[in-house]
Design a protein around this motif. Sequence first.
Motif, short mmCIF file in Angstrom:
data_model
loop_
_atom_site.label_atom_id
_atom_site.label_comp_id
_atom_site.label_asym_id
_atom_site.label_seq_id
_atom_site.Cartn_x
_atom_site.Cartn_y
_atom_site.Cartn_z
N LYS A 174 34.47 26.09 -13.78
CA LYS A 174 33.68 26.93 -14.69
C LYS A 174 32.19 26.89 -14.39
CE LYS A 174 36.76 26.92 -18.59
NZ LYS A 174 37.37 25.92 -19.44
N TYR A 175 31.76 25.90 -13.59
CA TYR A 175 30.31 25.79 -13.36
C TYR A 175 29.77 26.99 -12.57
CZ TYR A 175 30.84 24.14 -8.51
OH TYR A 175 31.12 24.04 -7.17
N ILE A 176 30.68 27.70 -11.89
CA ILE A 176 30.27 28.98 -11.28
C ILE A 176 30.83 30.07 -12.20
CG2 ILE A 176 30.45 30.47 -9.24
CD1 ILE A 176 30.92 27.93 -7.56
N ILE B 23 37.09 31.41 -1.37
CA ILE B 23 37.53 30.27 -0.56
C ILE B 23 36.57 29.08 -0.68
CG2 ILE B 23 38.75 31.79 1.04
CD1 ILE B 23 36.66 30.94 3.20
N GLN B 24 35.34 29.34 -1.17
CA GLN B 24 34.37 28.27 -1.42
C GLN B 24 34.25 27.28 -0.25
OE1 GLN B 24 32.04 28.05 -3.84
NE2 GLN B 24 32.64 30.12 -4.44
N SER B 25 34.47 25.99 -0.50
CA SER B 25 34.17 25.01 0.55
C SER B 25 35.09 25.07 1.76
CB SER B 25 34.23 23.59 -0.02
OG SER B 25 33.06 23.31 -0.71
N ILE B 26 36.17 25.82 1.67
CA ILE B 26 37.02 25.95 2.87
C ILE B 26 36.21 26.63 3.98
CG2 ILE B 26 39.15 26.95 3.78
CD1 ILE B 26 40.33 26.73 0.94
N1 GLN Z 1 29.93 26.65 -3.54
C1 GLN Z 1 30.43 25.44 -4.12
C2 GLN Z 1 29.28 24.49 -4.43
O1 GLN Z 1 28.35 24.44 -3.68
C3 GLN Z 1 31.38 24.82 -3.13
C4 GLN Z 1 31.93 23.51 -3.62
C5 GLN Z 1 33.37 23.29 -3.24
O2 GLN Z 1 34.16 24.20 -3.01
N2 GLN Z 1 33.77 22.04 -3.30
O3 GLN Z 1 29.30 23.83 -5.43
#
Ligand code: GLN
Length: 305
Positions: free
Chosen positions: A26-28, A62-65
Amino acid sequence: MVPYKEALEEIFKSISLEENKGEIAKYIPELEKVNPDNFGVYFSTLNEEEYGLGDWEKKFSIQSISKVLSLSLAYKILGASIWERVGVEPSGNAFNSLVQLEADLGIPRNPFINGGAMVICDLLISNLKNPKEDFLDYVRKLSNCPNIEFSESVAKSEKKIGYRNIALCNFIKSFGNMDNHPDEVLDFYFNMCSIEMNCYELTKTFTYLKDNNFKTEDGEKVLTSSQVKRINAIMQTCGFYDESGEFSFKVGLPGKSGVGGGIVAIFPERYCITVWSPRLNEKGNSYRGMNFLEAFTTKTQLSIF
Ligand code: GLN
């Protein structure tokens, strides 16, 4: 022949029936809009035995992937010199921790914690003509999926609340381990993390780490065998932040997670699998994703160990 299909179906069914625990990221704010009970899997072997289950066609963040993909591109362009700017040791800390960086004098422990990924972004900005476009082109080439895009709304949403990432980036800059302006590095970083793919596309994208002989459609071998070995090794030891040991212990494969709820795991020279389920455990890794993969390597009695 390993009965992959039966194992996948059985595990998918039994995990779908269990309580789905954890919280969505939820932080994003933009990620909060996702249905937390989405659940998809895509599996592909070296000889292209392939199966998709559940929501495998739905796109997600996909974020950190994406950090594996940026690392691969920087490694391809610059070779071993990248290790002067970022380490290869597990951090044992949260992905967005600031404390360790101070003791490490601004050299992040590995390229998969946020600070390490930002250093890689900095290297790419210095070495690409049009960093964001060129990076996206590289990902499209790896996956052979021309419709992969950044999500403008997710990147914007993260930029708005990215106080900790902004701090990390400035902190690294203060140690002299960043050539470009932090604003530019963060813009690249947030966009890179916002890439959307479905389980099928992610599995295809990671073929280059599954198959040592992988070549893109135009016949390019993107990384050397030694580079492929090393990236898989870093995924094994650092792919799940301060839960990397736990993932290795339970699953026994190299992998990488993201706070969008995706996990990609590789069995080199055998298969690649993506699991997506947005509810995360307290370390930020997909609750069902971890359980699914643990059950899969247990049931098939196959892992790299
Ligand atoms: N964009 C996210 C962040 O910087 C990526 C973190 C993640 O997927 N673990 O918090």
